[in-house]
Design a protein around this motif. Sequence first.
Motif, PDB file in Angstrom:
ATOM      1  N   ARG A 449     -30.591   2.940 -46.774  1.00 24.96           N
ATOM      2  CA  ARG A 449     -31.674   2.267 -46.044  1.00 24.96           C
ATOM      3  C   ARG A 449     -32.971   2.281 -46.841  1.00 24.96           C
ATOM      4  NH1 ARG A 449     -31.973   5.546 -40.687  1.00 24.96           N
ATOM      5  NH2 ARG A 449     -31.044   7.153 -42.027  1.00 24.96           N
ATOM      6  N   ASP A 463     -37.333   1.654 -40.473  1.00 28.96           N
ATOM      7  CA  ASP A 463     -36.268   1.043 -41.268  1.00 28.96           C
ATOM      8  C   ASP A 463     -36.616  -0.411 -41.561  1.00 28.96           C
ATOM      9  OD1 ASP A 463     -34.798   3.335 -41.315  1.00 28.96           O
ATOM     10  OD2 ASP A 463     -33.436   2.757 -39.702  1.00 28.96           O
ATOM     11  N   GLU A 466     -31.070  -2.212 -44.023  1.00 34.37           N
ATOM     12  CA  GLU A 466     -29.908  -1.358 -44.270  1.00 34.37           C
ATOM     13  C   GLU A 466     -28.865  -2.155 -45.045  1.00 34.37           C
ATOM     14  OE1 GLU A 466     -26.438   1.280 -41.995  1.00 34.37           O
ATOM     15  OE2 GLU A 466     -28.125   0.446 -40.846  1.00 34.37           O
TER      16      GLU A 466
END
Length: 645
Positions: A449, A463, A466
Amino acid sequence: MKLYHFFCFVSIFLTACSTNTGNELEYALRLADNNRGELEKVLNHYHKNPKDSLKYKAAVFLITNMPGKYSEDDKPLNSYTPLLTDWNEMCEKGLASYKSGILDSLISIYHLESARKKLFDVNFIKADYLINNIECSFKVWESQPWGKDIPFDRFCEEILPYRLETEPLEDWRNIVLSQYKNLYDSLRTTDIDAVTACTKVLLSINDKWFLGDKGTLPALTYSMTENFRTGTCLELVNLTTFVMRALGIPVTRDFTPQWPHRASKHDWNTILDKDGKRLLFGLTENIPGEPYKPDHKMAKAFRKTYQKNPISFNKDVYMEYIPILFKNQFIKDVSKEDFPTVDVTIHPDCGIKKGYLLYLNVFNNQNWVPIQYSKTSDPAIFPSMGKNIVYLPAYYDNNKLIPCTSPFILSQNSEIHWLKADTSKFQKLTLLRKYPIMLSPNNRMKGGRFQASNFPDFSNAVDLFEIVGTPDLYFQDVIIDQPQEYRYYRYLSPEKANCNIAELEFYGKANEETKMIGRMIGTQGSWNNNPLRTFDKAFDGNVLTFYDAAKSDGKAWVGMDFGKRVKITKIRYLPRNDDNTIATGQTYELFYWGDKGWISLGRQIPTQQVLYYEAPSNALFLLRNLSKGKEERIFTYENDKQVWW
């Protein structure tokens, strides 16, 4: 004396071991010259006692096959002590195996690169040494529970020999027995077979090993090998063989002089199980009974032997060049023992001269290398060839290898498919690489990530992206939707991946060419303390270096501190790779195999990470990068894909 040795060696070579054992023994004794008395002392020692009749036969075996064996020993063993001390200190610091040139520098410092004299065993070996070797060999053979299953002929080849290569002679048997005393005693008190004993010993050998070329050092003794802990697969095999034979475990040393699908050769050990099947194994690789390199094809396998093996060339071929591999009296073909093979028969029509040998060759990334020969030219019969491999028939003329026919594929079902280029039927090639993927380190980024935060410990990390699948082995662009301002950006590793990443770049705008530069940050340390695998290698601009974290717990990361909050709209990353994909701005040239060699299909400088060519069908190809790199591999083009050979 040198000329005498030479003419005697040629005499044995031409007669191809046709003399009987008595004549060969007398030949060895005559060759010993002033050392004859030492060899006769060994024979007399065992000949006078009828109970020693088998030991006498063992002595005859050793002496009869002694001509041609020698040590490279122009310096005393203690000359190597400073080298080994310095080298071991560097290994402990995690430097030696990663710094190219260190070993050669040390060799130069201690003046070990000079030419070494050959000390032939028949002229220098002493009676006490041979007697001690025979006594130790018989002791372990007779005292181990599996010894009763080892016939005398196997004992002579796989336990008895006092040397392996051209190493200086030492009392390695007693050294090993002293080091492995507890294990040796435990093996003797257990009713186990040789394979089980071999596995126990293999697992007990310290496998802390730094693979690499040992440079210009000579063949090493057991003590030097055990201390040095550096070398190729050959040194690993020799170390294993010394230990096994000293403990009474019969093993062989097998090798292939050339892999058929990559550059370099390889060595391994084997042991025979109760059913007579050869089990291949290697220290740091596998134990007996486990599959040995199941993803590696093999064209030929040879065994190094102590006993001389017959060579049956016709006399008229001696006027032509013959590769040294096929002149070696101390190896024998064991391909069909080690892997499935088939005899290959072809009818060449290339004007080969009468009496000349025809060879089957495999490709070593640069050239064709002879791997087997045929004693006849029409038909040419090549025994025990490995399958699913591309071979080229060729012969030597004026020391030059001359192609005889087109190359061919020997398929897994033993069929021959000739690769004769059809220039009347062209096909479109889409090329993505110049070399096959030997390892797949890019799968280590699956689940990784990219994150951002305004806190240096990445608390409350956001995040950004990913990696869901396995990325290709070239630069990947990640576009950040609705970017926000953050000070810290990083790549966070998935578990069991050691945060492997080759390059990491950040851009303020997706269409910008200039990278944003901040302070490099990340998890400290590296695997095995390798100084060339720390997190800064993700920013050094070298696509072949990479970050390899010390742990694989999924907590390692690498990133940048920009000193203030910035907006990143694009992240560009490159997985750990081999740099064999197509690179923009570099010069490539594609070749196909014609009647007598490689024919160019032209050069290209791609603007994308792909090449397009129009090429003959049913052809063998080779793509070369003229800008940089060495790894190149032959391939065919089938079902719109490169098929590597």
